[in-house]
Design a protein around this motif. Structure first.
Motif, PDB file in Angstrom:
ATOM      1  N   UNK A  87       0.868  -1.184   0.000  1.00 53.05           N
ATOM      2  CA  UNK A  87       0.000   0.000   0.000  1.00 53.05           C
ATOM      3  C   UNK A  87       0.901   1.229   0.000  1.00 53.05           C
ATOM      4  N   UNK A  88       0.556   2.234  -0.816  1.00 47.55           N
ATOM      5  CA  UNK A  88       1.460   3.368  -0.968  1.00 47.55           C
ATOM      6  C   UNK A  88       0.716   4.664  -1.276  1.00 47.55           C
ATOM      7  N   UNK A  89       1.433   5.763  -1.112  1.00 46.43           N
ATOM      8  CA  UNK A  89       0.900   7.105  -1.341  1.00 46.43           C
ATOM      9  C   UNK A  89       1.996   7.944  -2.001  1.00 46.43           C
ATOM     10  N   UNK A  90       1.629   8.725  -3.027  1.00 44.79           N
ATOM     11  CA  UNK A  90       2.567   9.624  -3.697  1.00 44.79           C
ATOM     12  C   UNK A  90       1.921  10.998  -3.825  1.00 44.79           C
ATOM     13  N   UNK A  91       2.650  12.030  -3.434  1.00 42.70           N
ATOM     14  CA  UNK A  91       2.242  13.408  -3.677  1.00 42.70           C
ATOM     15  C   UNK A  91       3.245  14.019  -4.644  1.00 42.70           C
ATOM     16  N   UNK A  92       2.749  14.548  -5.757  1.00 41.71           N
ATOM     17  CA  UNK A  92       3.625  15.168  -6.748  1.00 41.71           C
ATOM     18  C   UNK A  92       2.938  16.412  -7.298  1.00 41.71           C
ATOM     19  N   UNK A  93       3.625  17.107  -8.187  1.00 43.07           N
ATOM     20  CA  UNK A  93       3.025  18.193  -8.947  1.00 43.07           C
ATOM     21  C   UNK A  93       2.911  17.775 -10.401  1.00 43.07           C
ATOM     22  N   UNK A  94       1.829  18.171 -11.034  1.00 47.16           N
ATOM     23  CA  UNK A  94       1.654  17.987 -12.474  1.00 47.16           C
ATOM     24  C   UNK A  94       0.888  19.193 -12.982  1.00 47.16           C
ATOM     25  N   UNK A 102      -4.428   1.321  -1.966  1.00 46.98           N
ATOM     26  CA  UNK A 102      -4.759   0.815  -0.641  1.00 46.98           C
ATOM     27  C   UNK A 102      -5.796  -0.285  -0.756  1.00 46.98           C
ATOM     28  N   UNK A 103      -5.513  -1.422  -0.145  1.00 48.66           N
ATOM     29  CA  UNK A 103      -6.425  -2.563  -0.135  1.00 48.66           C
ATOM     30  C   UNK A 103      -6.927  -2.914  -1.536  1.00 48.66           C
ATOM     31  N   UNK A 104      -6.009  -2.883  -2.492  1.00 46.36           N
ATOM     32  CA  UNK A 104      -6.349  -3.255  -3.867  1.00 46.36           C
ATOM     33  C   UNK A 104      -6.979  -2.147  -4.676  1.00 46.36           C
ATOM     34  N   UNK A 105      -7.243  -0.988  -4.071  1.00 45.41           N
ATOM     35  CA  UNK A 105      -7.842   0.140  -4.785  1.00 45.41           C
ATOM     36  C   UNK A 105      -6.746   1.087  -5.269  1.00 45.41           C
ATOM     37  N   UNK A 106      -6.903   1.575  -6.496  1.00 43.87           N
ATOM     38  CA  UNK A 106      -6.022   2.596  -7.051  1.00 43.87           C
ATOM     39  C   UNK A 106      -6.816   3.878  -7.227  1.00 43.87           C
ATOM     40  N   UNK A 107      -6.319   4.964  -6.648  1.00 42.39           N
ATOM     41  CA  UNK A 107      -7.027   6.239  -6.711  1.00 42.39           C
ATOM     42  C   UNK A 107      -6.050   7.331  -7.109  1.00 42.39           C
ATOM     43  N   UNK A 108      -6.510   8.235  -7.979  1.00 41.77           N
ATOM     44  CA  UNK A 108      -5.726   9.401  -8.368  1.00 41.77           C
ATOM     45  C   UNK A 108      -6.630  10.622  -8.298  1.00 41.77           C
ATOM     46  N   UNK A 109      -6.106  11.702  -7.720  1.00 37.43           N
ATOM     47  CA  UNK A 109      -6.892  12.936  -7.627  1.00 37.43           C
ATOM     48  C   UNK A 109      -5.954  14.131  -7.680  1.00 37.43           C
ATOM     49  N   UNK A 110      -6.367  15.162  -8.415  1.00 36.18           N
ATOM     50  CA  UNK A 110      -5.575  16.390  -8.541  1.00 36.18           C
ATOM     51  C   UNK A 110      -6.468  17.584  -8.212  1.00 36.18           C
ATOM     52  N   UNK A 111      -5.880  18.594  -7.592  1.00 33.68           N
ATOM     53  CA  UNK A 111      -6.658  19.785  -7.275  1.00 33.68           C
ATOM     54  C   UNK A 111      -5.900  20.711  -6.351  1.00 33.68           C
ATOM     55  N   UNK A 112      -6.512  21.838  -6.078  1.00 34.27           N
ATOM     56  CA  UNK A 112      -5.874  22.834  -5.242  1.00 34.27           C
ATOM     57  C   UNK A 112      -5.187  23.894  -6.076  1.00 34.27           C
ATOM     58  N   UNK A 113      -4.531  24.838  -5.419  1.00 35.93           N
ATOM     59  CA  UNK A 113      -3.900  25.949  -6.141  1.00 35.93           C
ATOM     60  C   UNK A 113      -2.610  25.519  -6.823  1.00 35.93           C
ATOM     61  N   UNK A 151     -11.669   7.123   0.482  1.00 34.24           N
ATOM     62  CA  UNK A 151     -11.500   5.740   0.031  1.00 34.24           C
ATOM     63  C   UNK A 151     -12.230   4.816   0.995  1.00 34.24           C
ATOM     64  N   UNK A 152     -13.009   3.890   0.427  1.00 38.77           N
ATOM     65  CA  UNK A 152     -13.686   2.895   1.257  1.00 38.77           C
ATOM     66  C   UNK A 152     -13.746   1.586   0.493  1.00 38.77           C
ATOM     67  N   UNK A 153     -13.299   0.536   1.150  1.00 43.51           N
ATOM     68  CA  UNK A 153     -13.286  -0.784   0.530  1.00 43.51           C
ATOM     69  C   UNK A 153     -14.392  -1.650   1.130  1.00 43.51           C
ATOM     70  N   UNK A 154     -14.906  -2.593   0.335  1.00 41.72           N
ATOM     71  CA  UNK A 154     -15.895  -3.540   0.835  1.00 41.72           C
ATOM     72  C   UNK A 154     -15.245  -4.602   1.713  1.00 41.72           C
ATOM     73  N   UNK A 155     -13.918  -4.707   1.627  1.00 42.61           N
ATOM     74  CA  UNK A 155     -13.214  -5.706   2.418  1.00 42.61           C
ATOM     75  C   UNK A 155     -12.843  -5.128   3.773  1.00 42.61           C
ATOM     76  N   UNK A 156     -12.797  -5.969   4.798  1.00 40.19           N
ATOM     77  CA  UNK A 156     -12.390  -5.479   6.125  1.00 40.19           C
ATOM     78  C   UNK A 156     -10.987  -4.891   6.072  1.00 40.19           C
ATOM     79  N   UNK A 157     -10.783  -3.811   6.823  1.00 38.06           N
ATOM     80  CA  UNK A 157      -9.479  -3.182   6.840  1.00 38.06           C
ATOM     81  C   UNK A 157      -8.464  -4.065   7.561  1.00 38.06           C
TER      82      UNK A 157
END
Length: 391
Positions: A91-98, A108-119, A152-158
């Motif tokens: 399980x991992x987390x990356x913060x970058x600029x693009x 996390x727990x088999x889920x892949x998520x990407x989100x961009x926003x802010x100033x 993020x919310x998974x159907x599997x127990x944490x």
């Protein structure tokens, strides 16, 4: 490189006041140095592009708050800032600029998520970033205001998280193929005043010594006199009948060395532009034409075709009148089809890695056909600062 950086120390904000060096014997026989997490880090320091500049390991039993804060300053729109993982990278987390905007990528727990926003953060100012985990949400605050919230919310127990948590700056500790969104990894920027999970722990360095950050910066590309950036001329897609326009801006009186050189392999040099800080002259050579320009100029535009060269020079606020000269080069067409375009050094005979007379100074703008060149797309020496110059 160490000698060069020490010579500049009087004009730089040194990180050394925050450093705590320790020797730790490694299995490979090499001692690695350690540094406090609150130190000042230049993330664009020379190393493998994806490799962290520094990293640490924390046991979960020591963690009381999943919150980290730090300050970031950059003109660079793209690159890795901060990385964390558990379960040895499962399980991992990356913060970058693009595009200058914060981008979070999470597995996390088999889920892949990407989100961009802010100033946009690539304005050359110091910004305070805080990353926290609050229940099902990962939250990024910028300068005290909400910047980005990812749920993020998974159907599997944490899973019960045990063992170690790894943190890293300026790089990642997983394969880049696992990322959801591709981006250029190297960030020409600085991080300081880090408070990582409210713990005071040492970070292991992947370099022999930390490069310092400048006290003040301005937009531009800084060449420290140790290397150059090279493009293949074919990337400019210039048709045979097109006029070619090159624009350069900066304080030429503070430059020394080769600003620009253009040639095709196996051919004579087509064009060079060389600054001499001793004579206070800029020498332009195009084929058999050679002329000296005053180093007081701030902007130079060159437009040329097979038979002529047109110069526009600005010393103060306005561009001067155009100066057109008859000039030609026998390898003109070949050079723009299969040649090399070097910024900050004199090209060698054939190899893109061979050069000399490297530039010391700052170019605030480099354009070809009225388009800004991104030096991160060039084959360049890693000592070059692509987006920031000392002010």
């Amino acid at each position: 490189m160490a000698v060069f950086w020490k010579a500049l120390a009087s004009g730089l904000l040194l990180a050394s006041s925050l450093l705590v060096w320790e020797a730790e014997a490694q299995g490979n026989g090499r001692d690695k140095k350690k540094v406090l997490g609150g130190s000042t880090f230049y993330l664009g320091q020379e190393r493998d592009f994806w490799k962290p500049l520094t990293h640490t390991i924390i046991n979960f039993t020591d963690i009381v708050s999943i919150k980290s804060s730090f300050q970031l300053r950059t003109f660079d729109p793209e690159g890795t800032i901060f990385y964390g993982d558990t379960k040895s990278g499962k399980d991992w987390f990356v913060l970058c600029l693009k595009g200058g905007i914060p981008l979070m990528q999470i597995h996390q727990q088999g889920m892949l998520v990407s989100a961009a926003g802010g100033p946009k953060l690539n304005d050359g100012k110091w910004h305070t970033l805080e990353v926290s985990n609050q229940g099902k949400f990962v939250i990024l605050e910028v300068d005290g205001s909400p910047g980005l919230v990812v749920g993020m919310q998974s159907e599997h127990p944490e899973d019960i998280i045990e063992g170690d948590l790894r943190l890293a700056l300026g790089g990642i500790m997983i394969s880049k193929e696992k990322l959801i969104v591709e981006y250029e990894p190297q960030l020409d920027g600085c991080v300081r005043d880090g408070v990582w999970l409210n713990l005071s722990v040492s970070w292991e360095m992947e370099v022999e010594e930390l490069w310092p950050c400048y006290q003040n910066i301005q937009p531009g590309s800084y060449f420290p006199g140790t290397g150059f950036a090279v493009f293949n001329t074919s990337v400019f897609s210039i048709a045979e009948d097109d006029d070619i326009k090159i624009g350069l801006e900066g304080d030429f009186s503070q430059m020394h060395g080769t600003i620009l050189s253009i040639k095709a392999p196996g051919q004579e040099m087509m064009l060079t532009l060389v600054a001499n800080n001793n004579t206070k002259e800029i020498t332009l050579t195009y084929g058999e034409l050679k002329m000296d320009l005053s180093s007081k100029l701030k902007e130079l535009e060159m437009s040329f075709d097979k038979d002529s060269l047109l110069l526009k020079i600005r010393k103060d606020k306005l561009l001067g009148n155009a100066n057109v000269m008859a000039a030609s080069h026998p390898a003109y067409v070949t050079t723009w089809r299969e040649g090399l375009f070097a910024i900050g050094g004199l090209l060698g005979e054939s190899d893109v890695n061979v050069g000399s007379q490297f530039l010391s100074g700052c170019l605030t703008k480099v354009q070809v056909q009225d388009k800004d060149l991104d030096l991160d797309l060039a084959h360049k020496h890693m000592s070059i600062f692509s987006y920031g110059c000392p002010a």
